[in-house]
Design an enzyme around this catalytic site. Structure first.
Site, PDB file in Angstrom:
ATOM      1  N   LYS A   1      -1.610   8.937   5.135  1.00 32.80           N
ATOM      2  CA  LYS A   1      -1.636   8.063   6.306  1.00 32.80           C
ATOM      3  C   LYS A   1      -2.218   8.804   7.506  1.00 32.80           C
ATOM      4  O   LYS A   1      -2.125  10.026   7.574  1.00 32.80           O
ATOM      5  CB  LYS A   1      -0.204   7.631   6.659  1.00 32.80           C
ATOM      6  CG  LYS A   1       0.422   6.642   5.710  1.00 32.80           C
ATOM      7  CD  LYS A   1       1.828   6.284   6.159  1.00 32.80           C
ATOM      8  CE  LYS A   1       2.493   5.317   5.186  1.00 32.80           C
ATOM      9  NZ  LYS A   1       1.875   3.987   5.150  1.00 32.80           N
TER      10      LYS A   1
ATOM     11  N   ARG B   1       6.547  -0.049  -4.299  1.00 34.91           N
ATOM     12  CA  ARG B   1       6.582  -0.928  -5.477  1.00 34.91           C
ATOM     13  C   ARG B   1       6.736  -0.118  -6.763  1.00 34.91           C
ATOM     14  O   ARG B   1       7.245  -0.620  -7.758  1.00 34.91           O
ATOM     15  CB  ARG B   1       5.323  -1.808  -5.492  1.00 34.91           C
ATOM     16  CG  ARG B   1       4.037  -1.035  -5.562  1.00 34.91           C
ATOM     17  CD  ARG B   1       2.825  -1.877  -5.162  1.00 34.91           C
ATOM     18  NE  ARG B   1       2.704  -2.032  -3.710  1.00 34.91           N
ATOM     19  CZ  ARG B   1       1.751  -2.735  -3.107  1.00 34.91           C
ATOM     20  NH1 ARG B   1       0.847  -3.361  -3.825  1.00 34.91           N
ATOM     21  NH2 ARG B   1       1.706  -2.810  -1.788  1.00 34.91           N
TER      22      ARG B   1
HETATM   23  N1  BES Z   1       6.085   2.032   3.867  1.00 36.63           N
HETATM   24  C1  BES Z   1       4.804   1.447   3.867  1.00 36.63           C
HETATM   25  C2  BES Z   1       4.773   0.078   4.528  1.00 36.63           C
HETATM   26  C3  BES Z   1       4.817   0.061   6.030  1.00 36.63           C
HETATM   27  C4  BES Z   1       3.729   0.439   6.763  1.00 36.63           C
HETATM   28  C5  BES Z   1       5.933  -0.397   6.674  1.00 36.63           C
HETATM   29  C6  BES Z   1       3.772   0.384   8.144  1.00 36.63           C
HETATM   30  C7  BES Z   1       5.963  -0.483   8.053  1.00 36.63           C
HETATM   31  C8  BES Z   1       4.892  -0.087   8.789  1.00 36.63           C
HETATM   32  C9  BES Z   1       4.298   1.278   2.437  1.00 36.63           C
HETATM   33  O1  BES Z   1       4.684   2.260   1.553  1.00 36.63           O
HETATM   34  C10 BES Z   1       2.804   1.326   2.512  1.00 36.63           C
HETATM   35  O2  BES Z   1       2.294   2.341   2.852  1.00 36.63           O
HETATM   36  N2  BES Z   1       2.157   0.208   2.191  1.00 36.63           N
HETATM   37  C11 BES Z   1       0.757   0.111   2.252  1.00 36.63           C
HETATM   38  C12 BES Z   1       0.295  -0.626   1.024  1.00 36.63           C
HETATM   39  C13 BES Z   1      -1.195  -0.618   0.846  1.00 36.63           C
HETATM   40  C14 BES Z   1      -1.658   0.778   0.482  1.00 36.63           C
HETATM   41  C15 BES Z   1      -1.556  -1.592  -0.236  1.00 36.63           C
HETATM   42  C16 BES Z   1       0.378  -0.664   3.531  1.00 36.63           C
HETATM   43  O3  BES Z   1       1.088  -1.598   3.876  1.00 36.63           O
HETATM   44  O4  BES Z   1      -0.564  -0.270   4.170  1.00 36.63           O
HETATM   45 MN    MN Z   2       3.358   3.927   1.573  1.00 40.71          MN
END
Ligand code: BES
Ligand code: MN
Ligand code: ZN
Length: 489
Positions: free
Chosen positions: A263, A337
């Site tokens: 990230k 997931r």
């Molecule tokens: N924990 C995150 C989701 C999240 C992101 C919650 C920002 C709250 C704020 C999750 O693990 C994630 O990173 N999801 C990705 C999925 C994507 C790679 C398909 C997302 O939402 O960007």
């Molecule tokens: Mn994630």
């Protein structure tokens, strides 16, 4: 913090000795002959106060009133939402150092949900995070008396709300802990501590046992971290063994860097909140321990970090889940997931009445619904309706989103049974479609709490949602099964 419920009209409230008296004033306020009524009537007449929620007036040493400080606050129609708005507007007063004992009085007829809303929102406003901050800053508010015209009529709602507060605060404190103070092992210790309460049991598994179970997707996420994973199994037994349990599954990513699909740096600290689903499960058990309802509940928490490392999974890696399905991990940041799918497979062994998973799963859900409602998906209409209703009753809202099969198209993989991502459009739905592949023969719902579990910015911190929704839902289910133990008086 201690809450008490008391029958109190305004003539009684006048003589309540306390540091703070809050009087919530409804639309169409009917004044009596007491000093408070006179004050409110005058303030309304002179437009120094309005009954609209958010409007308020603060006074010191008002003549004829025993409280040192008085806050008159409009509460409009007096429903849960209006009470929330009224108390949010005066929130800082509950953190004032000098306020140790407060009385919050609801004038007039008390609407359903209003008392619970007072308890929840006073607790919310006065909560102070303490785990890694000096004790000197701890909460000063120690005792809150909730005054209503008829205490007996709202006693049950009050008791439920007090238990929900205990659960919400447990979830908030664990959610707020930084990742180095909330490792998978520490989360497991918190779960074990809950098992000291009657009716609650806890079992914790480590990497060896999880490996033996064949949870290849969960293991794949955990492999990039030095912190060993934990699989937490909580049980609350309040009904006969023959009663099928409701299983709650909480995402317990104690820190989400994204892994190799790392990230960006800004706001990455907030990924310590990626275990808020797990924290909400612990919070629910904290409330169940208090209420001892006649129901069986299982809580399952897969807990690990998502880290980049020489041993970490790489985009394109294929792993075998506990279900036997192979998964192509196209993005290591879609890790929630992966840990949840194996847990859903495991959940089937309980022959559950229903399974509800709770996860900070997708940024897309934040875009779709913001911080007001959690995203909700369900394979069963009755379960969906029960969750929607529980959300309304607890003032902890959710909103149902679709599970059309067409949304699963993008999850197809050239190299495995399924890919773990499906592109940006409908990201909250495609995540749910991924999970659905692992759901057995039981009604299933998924709560995406990415937008509701914590707040960013000035008010940064965990909210404790959706503990209120879940406890309401479970109490609704408990009403349908015979009690095994007498509830605590
Ligand atoms: N924990 C995150 C989701 C999240 C992101 C919650 C920002 C709250 C704020 C999750 O693990 C994630 O990173 N999801 C990705 C999925 C994507 C790679 C398909 C997302 O939402 O960007
Ligand atoms: Mn994630
Ligand atoms: Zn995550």
């Amino acid at each position: 913090m201690n809450f008490d419920l008391k029958t109190l009209d305004l003539s009684g409230a006048v003589s309540e000795k306390c540091d703070l008296l809050v009087l919530l004033v409804p639309e169409g306020f009917q004044p009596g002959a007491d000093a408070l009524s006179t004050l409110v009537a005058l303030a309304l007449k002179n437009k120094d106060l309005e009954t609209e929620p958010g409007k308020h007036l603060q006074l010191y040493h008002a003549p004829g009133i025993a409280a040192r400080r008085v806050v008159l606050a409009g509460m409009g129609k007096g429903d849960a939402r209006a009470v929330r708005q009224a108390l949010a507007a005066i929130g800082p007063v509950f953190k004032a150092g000098a306020v140790k004992r407060a009385v919050v009085c609801l004038a007039g007829v008390v609407r359903p949900g209003a008392v619970a809303s007072v308890v929840q929102n006073v607790a919310h406003a006065s909560y102070v995070y303490t785990t890694t901050k000096p004790k000197a800053e701890a909460r000063t508010l120690g005792r809150v008396v909730v005054g209503v015209a008829d205490a007996d009529g709202v006693a049950d709602a009050f008791a439920h709300a007090v238990a929900v507060v205990a659960g919400v605060e447990y979830a908030r404190e664990w959610g707020n802990r930084p990742a180095n103070h909330a490792t998978p092992a520490l989360l497991a210790d918190a779960a074990k501590a809950l098992a000291k309460h009657p009716g609650v049991q806890c079992k914790v598994m480590g990497p060896a046992e999880v490996s033996r179970l064949g949870m290849g997707a969960f293991l794949a996420v955990a492999r990039g971290s030095e912190e060993p994973l934990r699989f937490i199994e909580l049980r609350y037994s309040g009904a006969a063994k023959t009663q099928a349990p409701v299983v709650l599954v909480g995402k317990g990513i104690t820190f989400d860097t994204g892994g190799i699909s790392i990230k960006p740096a800004p706001e990455m600290d907030e990924m310590k909140f990626d275990m808020c689903g797990a924290a909400s499960v612990l919070g629910v058990f904290r409330a169940l321990a208090e209420l001892q309802p006649a129901i069986n509940v299982v809580g399952l928490v897969p807990a690990c970090e998502n880290m980049p490392d020489g041993r970490a999974i790489k985009p394109g890696d294929v792993v075998t889940s506990m279900s036997g399905q192979t998964i192509e991990i196209l993005n290591t940041d879609a890790e929630g997931r992966l840990i949840l799918c194996d847990t859903l497979t495991y959940a089937a062994r309980y022959k559950p009445a229903a399974v509800v998973d709770i996860a900070t799963l997708t940024g897309a859900c934040v875009i779709a619904l913001g911080g007001v409602r959690s995203g909700m998906f369900a394979t069963d209409d009755a379960l969906a309706d029960a969750l929607l209703q529980a959300g309304e009753a607890a003032d902890d809202l959710c909103w149902r989103l679709p599970l059309d099969e067409d949304y699963a198209e993008g999850l197809k993989s050239h190299f495995a049974d399924v890919g773990n991502v499906a592109g940006r459009p409908g990201g909250a739905v495609t995540a749910a479609k991924f999970l659905q592949r692992f759901v057995g023969e039981f009604p299933w719902a998924h709560l995406d709490i990415a937008g509701t579990a914590w707040k960013s910015g000035a008010a940064k911190g965990a909210t404790g949602r959706p503990v209120g929704l879940l406890v309401h839902y479970l109490l609704g289910q408990a009403a349908k099964v015979p009690a095994r133990r007498a509830p605590k008086a």
